[in-house]
Design an enzyme around this catalytic site. Structure first.
Site, PDB file in Angstrom:
ATOM      1  CD  GLU A  48      -8.641  12.011  -5.557  1.00  0.00           C
ATOM      2  OE1 GLU A  48      -9.689  12.615  -5.241  1.00  0.00           O
ATOM      3  OE2 GLU A  48      -7.568  12.589  -5.811  1.00  0.00           O
ATOM      4  CD  GLN A 106       1.326  -7.576   5.761  1.00  0.00           C
ATOM      5  OE1 GLN A 106       2.162  -6.700   5.978  1.00  0.00           O
ATOM      6  NE2 GLN A 106       0.591  -7.587   4.655  1.00  0.00           N
ATOM      7  CG  ASP A 181      -1.344 -24.233  10.945  1.00  0.00           C
ATOM      8  OD1 ASP A 181      -1.769 -23.976  12.083  1.00  0.00           O
ATOM      9  OD2 ASP A 181      -1.622 -23.553   9.937  1.00  0.00           O
ATOM     10  CE  LYS A 204       0.995 -24.744   7.484  1.00  0.00           C
ATOM     11  NZ  LYS A 204      -0.043 -23.993   6.764  1.00  0.00           N
ATOM     12  NE  ARG A 206       4.107 -22.646   5.202  1.00  0.00           N
ATOM     13  CZ  ARG A 206       3.088 -22.623   4.348  1.00  0.00           C
ATOM     14  NH1 ARG A 206       3.337 -22.750   3.060  1.00  0.00           N
ATOM     15  NH2 ARG A 206       1.853 -22.464   4.782  1.00  0.00           N
ATOM     16  CB  THR A 235      -3.901 -20.242  -2.799  1.00  0.00           C
ATOM     17  OG1 THR A 235      -3.013 -20.847  -1.840  1.00  0.00           O
ATOM     18  CG2 THR A 235      -3.481 -18.800  -3.028  1.00  0.00           C
ATOM     19  CB  THR A 238      -2.075 -25.321   3.372  1.00  0.00           C
ATOM     20  OG1 THR A 238      -0.885 -24.610   3.034  1.00  0.00           O
ATOM     21  CG2 THR A 238      -1.862 -26.064   4.676  1.00  0.00           C
TER      22      THR A 238
END
EC number: 2.7.6.1
Length: 339
Positions: A48, A106, A181, A204, A206, A235, A238
């Site tokens: 917490e 998101q 992209d 690109k 996919r 990561t 791309t």
């Protein structure tokens, strides 16, 4: 509302180095010592989060410096708990300075039965008592509309333009700005316009999520020094593949300017072994030791820009003035004074 004498800074644990840099620059601007608010942000044994502010903040103009980077949930919760502590301590205004806004990817429902987490985070921050948000290069500009409070979204493009003009002096005619992209064309075009360079796109395709099956260069990059521009490098899969595709298409060298260096998993190793001569990121996310020691990764500071933005908000003056390269040059005088 009581008169707010000086802006007060408080930092979570996500990027205390950047917070300390902002405090130092603010001390220079104000001609007085500006230090981070004395507080403790810690965890109990069950993880917490607990916050205790040791200074009186009643009637103060507070700025919480806290990117919601990895671990995103912990840092987001820290931010909200700090906001609640300040609100209950009668702070006059609470501004969340979020150099990297987590969950920004998101921002829409790409499939059925999926959340719009960026909107949820906006609601949580507002309910926690935050009055204003200051951030950098939101992944999607429409996220500003998710908030019912003012949002100031700064841009890295003016700082990157200064950096390009400094490091590629005498070679500006050889540059080609590249979007990795189709979705990032507007961001790449912004930098291309500022430095007077042409624009190319890496298209690109996919076969499935997380795997790039094919890349095609739209534009002639033969004999050009290519600069890939994007907002997030996670990561680096791309990015590294795009750099290789550009090299195979005749580019003489490839560099990348990425605002937020998430650089998770094998990213640093991939970048170090890639054909890219340099990857330039900002310090919106606390860099790891691996990032700091990588031979072809360079970090551009954001403290000068955030410090000036905080002072402009405190003074009630325009933040949009920081969208211009000419406005930023004086506050980055130590890095680019020779331009």
């Amino acid at each position: 509302m009581p008169v707010m004498t000086e802006p007060k800074l408080i930092s979570g644990n996500a990027n205390r180095t950047l917070a300390a840099s902002i405090a130092r620059r603010m001390s220079m601007h104000r001609g007085m010592n500006v230090s981070l608010c004395d507080a403790r942000v810690e965890r109990f044994n069950d993880q917490e989060i607990f916050v205790e502010v040791y200074e009186n903040v009643r009637g103060e103009d507070m700025y919480i410096i806290q990117p919601t980077s990895n671990p995103a949930n912990d840092n987001l919760m820290e931010l909200m708990v700090m906001a609640d502590a300040l609100r209950r301590s009668s702070a006059a205004r609470i501004t969340a300075v979020i150099p990297y806004f987590g969950y920004a990817r998101q921002d829409r429902r790409a499939k059925a039965r999926t959340p719009i987490s960026a909107k949820l985070v906006a609601n949580l921050l507002t309910e926690a008592g935050i009055d204003r948000v200051l951030t950098l290069d939101l992944h999607a500009a429409q996220i500003q509309g998710f908030f019912d409070i003012p949002v100031d979204n700064l841009y890295a493009a003016p700082v990157f333009a200064l950096d390009v003009q400094h490091h590629f002096r005498g070679r500006m005619g050889d540059l080609m700005v590249v979007s990795p992209d189709v979705g990032g064309v507007a961001r790449a075009r912004e930098l291309a316009t500022r430095i007077g360079a042409p624009l190319a796109i890496v298209d690109k395709r996919r076969e499935k999520a997380g795997e790039v099956a094919e890349m095609t260069v739209i534009g002639d990059v033969e004999g050009k020094a290519c600069i890939i521009v994007d907002d997030i490098c996670d990561t680096a899969g791309t990015l590294v593949k795009a750099a290789q595709t550009l090299t195979d298409s005749g580019a003489t060298e490839v560099h990348a300017y990425i605002t937020h260096g998430v650089l998770s998993g094998p990213a640093v190793e991939r970048v170090s072994k890639s054909v890219m001569k340099s990857l330039v990121i900002t310090d919106s996310i606390q860099p790891t030791d691996a990032v700091k020691t990588a031979p072809n990764i360079r970090i551009v500071p954001t403290a000068p820009m955030f410090t000036q933005a905080i002072l402009n908000i405190w003074n009630g003056t325009s933040v949009s003035s920081l969208f211009e390269t000419d406005t930023l040059l004086p506050i980055y005088e130590g890095l680019y004074s020779s331009l």
